[in-house]
Design a protein around this motif. Structure first.
Motif, PDB file in Angstrom:
ATOM      1  N   ALA A 143       0.808  -1.227   0.000  1.00  0.00           N
ATOM      2  CA  ALA A 143       0.000   0.000   0.000  1.00  0.00           C
ATOM      3  C   ALA A 143       0.835   1.269   0.000  1.00  0.00           C
ATOM      4  N   GLN A 181      -0.530   4.446  -3.108  1.00  0.00           N
ATOM      5  CA  GLN A 181      -1.550   5.341  -2.574  1.00  0.00           C
ATOM      6  C   GLN A 181      -2.345   6.047  -3.668  1.00  0.00           C
ATOM      7  N   ARG A 184      -5.430   1.291   2.180  1.00  0.00           N
ATOM      8  CA  ARG A 184      -4.959  -0.059   1.885  1.00  0.00           C
ATOM      9  C   ARG A 184      -6.143  -0.940   1.566  1.00  0.00           C
ATOM     10  N   VAL A 207       1.639   1.223   6.680  1.00  0.00           N
ATOM     11  CA  VAL A 207       0.218   1.338   6.986  1.00  0.00           C
ATOM     12  C   VAL A 207      -0.155   0.434   8.154  1.00  0.00           C
ATOM     13  N   ASP A 259      -2.730  -1.951   9.333  1.00  0.00           N
ATOM     14  CA  ASP A 259      -3.851  -2.786   8.910  1.00  0.00           C
ATOM     15  C   ASP A 259      -4.870  -2.986  10.027  1.00  0.00           C
TER      16      ASP A 259
END
Length: 969
Positions: free
Chosen positions: A114, A118, A312, A936, A938
């Motif tokens: 991710a 973006q 994501r 990121v 999650d």
């Protein structure tokens, strides 16, 4: 000086990157003296082809395009008023040039990483937001393959979430498009779902129904009020799926406001060419309560390691490689590129713009209806959006002839005709239609008060079905309406994404190879892009010629008797192949054969597809070397010999090895009454050197978006045609609208007869320009490049599986599991590679804690070396963590990726330098790709699932809200 005037540039020299000097160096490093020697050490002799591919001589790029121009001219581009789910569009130039024709968008991979995706994640979130707004639903996914398969996914989601386990009837309105009904039939059969096809106004809803589906507007063009139907269904626990025309939802009350549980459809009308059937992005929207049952991908909002807004793919534990045969869908791809285009169409036009377009379509439809009414033609739809219906009786023939004379296509079924208006229709087109309708009755245009009608148009949509709610209210849909603003917005997102424009994407099992410009150019030619998939056969000679040639060429490459070009994704090809096997057994009276043997190493779509085809999965063990355990296979084949349907096998194996026992494996299956289905994911290591039929397979799907150069497009489009042996040819998929029946064809698996037809041209171009010799060399170089990387990396990372001679096929698995002992996860390696300018290889598949690397033949030696240098440098960083020279928790791997904001911040408190973080090797500083967000989170994203565009003010997080990501395998 002697001049050579016979010189013709060879395309294979442009496609296969290593030059003669590089090849010599790579062969020497790999320990062989020739490519032939390497191939003999890699591919078992007994499966090697004895003769070269019998394909036409390779064409140059110039000659191919010249020849294709002649072929394209055999397609007659008439104005299409056929409708039925496909409409001509105006593709905004800024979107066509800067997305559809831009390798910065079409060469991206699925956004699993991710932090370097973006841009496309935001574009897909825009798409989801658009769908939620227009349908009136609560949550939407990031696209599916086409409208018909989206409807089938909805049916199965309703079936799998039904509360009454005994309910097995699914009501289908007779006004659902016929191609969709055809796919519903395909998907219903293996599960024993009974389809009740009838009139929604007269059907009796019963307790043994679990769901219903209607078209809005209906297939005949009528706009019905389904509110009472939805209410009555809910009283009996029957959930309602609505197949909706997305353009109509600008003017019509959205289904979410009158009782729909699921809304599906296609976004083709939002600036995506018809392309003779695809590719197009379907949509799937539903209620929040079903978010964990939605098929396909969902883009969700989360935060990064600094607490900043990030995106994501959400809820990834639903993916098939986790749930396997328990998955509710086998979908592992989408139509990302086309969804991005449709979302950008909404961004560019905004709510006011799309309303003006919808009103113009609706107004021109009314103008036509009222004009023909003055000529005495009785229009049958009381309420409509863009489609008129007439029963012409004896005048049908003359009207049809006049339409053809004026190069217009209507939708005729006997004496009944429907005429669908689209955004390319002009008032002059309406005049032309009125003129020849008048001529048929011996009248003229002067018998119609055309100008008076044109100035007094009012909607025929009933007041209670007119949309009153707002849509596309987010700022992004109200900010980029000049071309300059739109161009900059598109480019700002593109800049956040790493694609093949930047560096090698060495994804094992995904084959990210060159998508040559010459292959891509014809896709947007009008002769291909503006063709309706249901156009009369005498108007599509160019496409038919391409399909015939591609069928013959792919049959030669695979060794099979025939192909079906219909499946529009790899997983769809798997499913189609298994349904063909199922039909074969049933036709022979062997309907009890329903056991599918699947190796434990198989891609998760294999068991998911088998389950969808109504099969029971029996897992076959793999030995310590990663090969199929032949003894276990034989024992299970014999144990289930009376019920054995098929074996699903990938070759070379999912572990990247040419298994020596493959012929014996196929013979065991055949000896016990089964068929061999080969997953064609790894055909890039077979073409020209061996083939599925030569090995012993009966059916194989081909990922044209892998081996045959169709771009991945950020997660789709894809194509998954299937090739079959002679005895299976009669069962290849048919179609409800276009007659492609093979005698005993299964029902359709995709909406269009030839799937995503316009991108088949890409593979046609690749094969035509490479020729048999070029294709074979591509395979040889794919194997060389992989073994060169293996040679450079095997002293730093254990290579998990190899063949008898220590060779890998076209990919290899690097074992990273031991690093976990001192706190380094394979995810850390993946994220750290971003700092070196690379997309990670495939992570934790097919073995957790590993990476699988596939370089492809398109990569030059210096790029392979750059990647190897990065991997070796990362290995040294891991060594330093192990030795205590780098902190176990505060090190470049754990903190990766490092953004420009982090590197340029006033404070730097890490025990390693900024230089080490951002520019770890000399080459990086020369061409730095900056991840736009940090790692990121999650966990945060799944805990606070948000799948549409939020106001950015919602993401001004308090420090206490930011949690530590949980990473692991």
């Amino acid at each position: 000086m002697k001049l050579n005037i016979d010189y013709q540039e060879k395309f294979q020299a442009r496609h296969i990157a290593p030059n003669e000097a590089d090849t010599a160096q790579m062969l020497k490093a790999t320990g062989v003296t020739s490519l032939d020697e390497l191939i003999s050490q890699t591919i078992p002799e007994k499966i090697r082809l004895k003769a070269p591919l019998n394909l036409p001589p390779a064409k140059s790029e110039f000659d191919y395009l010249a020849a294709l121009r002649q072929t394209a001219s055999k397609n007659k581009v008439f104005k299409s008023f056929i409708g039925q789910g496909y409409y001509d569009v105006i593709v905004p130039g800024v979107i066509q040039r800067n997305i559809l024709e831009n390798p910065g968008w079409y060469t991206q991979y699925t956004p699993y990483q991710a932090e370097i995706a973006q841009g496309r994640l935001q574009a897909l979130l825009n798409f989801q937001t658009m769908v939620v707004d227009l349908t009136g639903m609560e949550i939407a996914n990031a696209s599916l393959l086409d409208e018909g398969t989206a409807a089938a996914e909805a049916m199965f989601m309703q079936y799998s979430t039904r509360k009454n386990a005994a309910a097995n009837i699914f009501f289908v309105s007779e006004e659902v498009f016929p191609q969709t009904i055809d796919i519903l039939k395909t998907r219903a059969q293996p599960y024993g779902i009974e389809l009740l096809i009838g009139n929604h106004q007269t059907v009796e809803l019963t307790d043994n129904m679990f769901g219903a589906i209607v078209q809005y507007p209906a297939g005949n063009g009528a706009v019905y009020n389904y509110k009472d139907f939805a209410t009555k269904g809910h009283e009996k626990g029957i959930k309602l799926t609505v197949v909706a025309d997305i353009m109509s939802l600008v003017l019509l009350t959205p289904p979410g406001e009158w009782g729909a549980d699921i809304v599906v459809g296609c976004t083709q009308r939002f600036g995506v060419p018809m392309g003779f059937g695809g590719p197009h992005a379907a949509f799937f929207a539903t209620k929040e309560e079903y978010k964990r049952s939605i098929p396909g991908r969902i883009i969700g909002v989360t935060i990064d390691s600094a607490g900043n807004y990030a995106l994501r793919m959400a809820l990834q534990t639903r993916e098939q490689h986790i749930r396997r045969d328990k998955a509710t869908s086998n979908i592992c791809t989408a139509q990302a590129l086309l969804a991005i285009m449709a979302g950008m169409y909404a961004v560019y036009h905004g709510p006011k713009g799309v309303k003006l377009i919808a009103e113009r379509i609706h107004g021109l439809t009314i103008l036509l209806a009222e004009s023909l009414k003055q000529l005495g033609y009785g229009q049958l739809n009381e309420a409509y959006f863009d489609t008129l219906k007439f029963d012409l009786g004896s005048l049908a023939g003359p009207v049809h002839a006049e339409a053809i004379n004026n190069e217009m296509n209507f939708n005729f079924k006997g004496s009944v005709v429907t005429i669908s208006i689209d955004e390319t229709t002009s008032p002059e087109d309406i005049k032309t239609i009125v003129r020849f309708f008048a001529r048929v009755k011996g009248k003229t245009l002067n018998d119609v008060s055309f100008d008076e009608l044109k100035g007094n148009l009012t909607t025929v949509i009933p007041a209670d079905l007119q949309r009153t709610s707002a849509y596309l209210t987010h700022a992004l849909f109200n900010s980029h309406h000049s071309e300059h603003e739109m161009l900059r917005y598109i480019k700002s997102l593109e800049a956040k994404d790493l694609s093949l424009c930047h560096s090698m994407i060495a994804l094992g099992s995904c084959t990210m190879k060159l998508n040559a410009t010459t292959e891509m150019i014809p896709v947007t030619w009008a002769e291909f892009s503006k063709m309706h998939p249901f156009a009369p056969t005498d108007q599509v000679g160019g496409y038919m010629e391409i399909f015939d040639e591609l069928n013959n060429w792919l049959s030669e490459i695979t060794g099979f008797a025939a192909m079906s070009l219909q499946p529009n994704a790899g997983a769809q090809g798997e499913y189609a192949g298994l349904m063909v096997i199922r039909a074969y057994h049933n036709d022979r009276g062997d309907s009890h054969r329903n056991i599918a043997l699947i190796p434990s190493s198989a891609h998760g779509t294999n068991p998911a597809s088998a389950a969808m085809a109504g099969m029971k999965i029996v897992v076959v063990r793999c030995d310590d070397n990663g090969n199929i355990d032949v003894a276990d296979l034989k024992a299970k084949a014999e144990q289930y010999k009376n019920e054995l349907s098929c074996l699903m096998v990938t070759y070379p194996s999912t572990h990247g090895v040419f298994e020596e026992s493959i012929i014996e494996i196929c013979e065991i299956i055949h000896a016990n009454g089964g068929q061999v289905y080969m997953d064609g994911a790894n055909m890039n290591a077979q073409v020209g050197l061996t083939s599925p039929a030569n090995i012993g397979a009966d059916v194989c799907h081909l990922n044209l978006h892998k081996t045959f150069c169709i771009p991945h497009g950020g997660g789709g489009p894809g194509m998954g045609p299937i090739g079959v042996a002679k005895h299976l040819v009669p069962y290849l998929p048919g179609h409800a609208v276009v007659d492609i029946d093979k005698g005993k064809s299964i029902h359709a698996v995709s909406s269009a007869p030839w799937g995503s037809a316009s991108i088949l041209i890409i593979s046609h171009a690749y094969i035509a320009m490479m020729g048999g010799d070029g294709l074979t060399n591509a395979t040889r170089y794919a194997i060389l490049n992989a073994n060169y990387i293996k040679t450079r990396l095997e002293h730093h990372y254990p290579v998990l599986y190899t063949g008898t001679n220590g060779r890998c096929a076209h990919e290899m698995i690097l074992d990273c599991r031991a690093f976990k002992n001192f706190g380094i996860e394979v995810t850390d390696i993946a994220k750290r590679l971003m700092d070196y300018g690379f997309h990670a290889p495939t992570v934790s598949f097919p073995v957790a804690g590993t990476v699988m690397v596939e370089p492809t033949e398109s990569e030059p030696k210096h790029e392979l070396d750059r990647f190897c240098d990065a991997m070796i440098a990362i290995r040294h960083e891991i060594d330093n963590v192990e030795k205590g020279l780098l902190d176990k928790t505060d090190n470049p791997l754990k903190n990766a990726p490092h953004t420009a904001a982090v590197i340029t911040a006033n404070e730097w408190e890490h025990p390693y330098s900024r230089q080490k973080a951002a520019f770890p090797l000399p080459y990086v500083s020369a061409y730095k790709f900056w991840p736009s967000v940090g790692r990121v989170n999650d966990t945060y994203g799944d805990r606070t699932l948000i799948c549409s565009c939020p106001p950015l003010t919602d993401y001004e997080f308090e420090e206490s809200e930011v949690t530590t990501p949980e990473y692991g395998t």
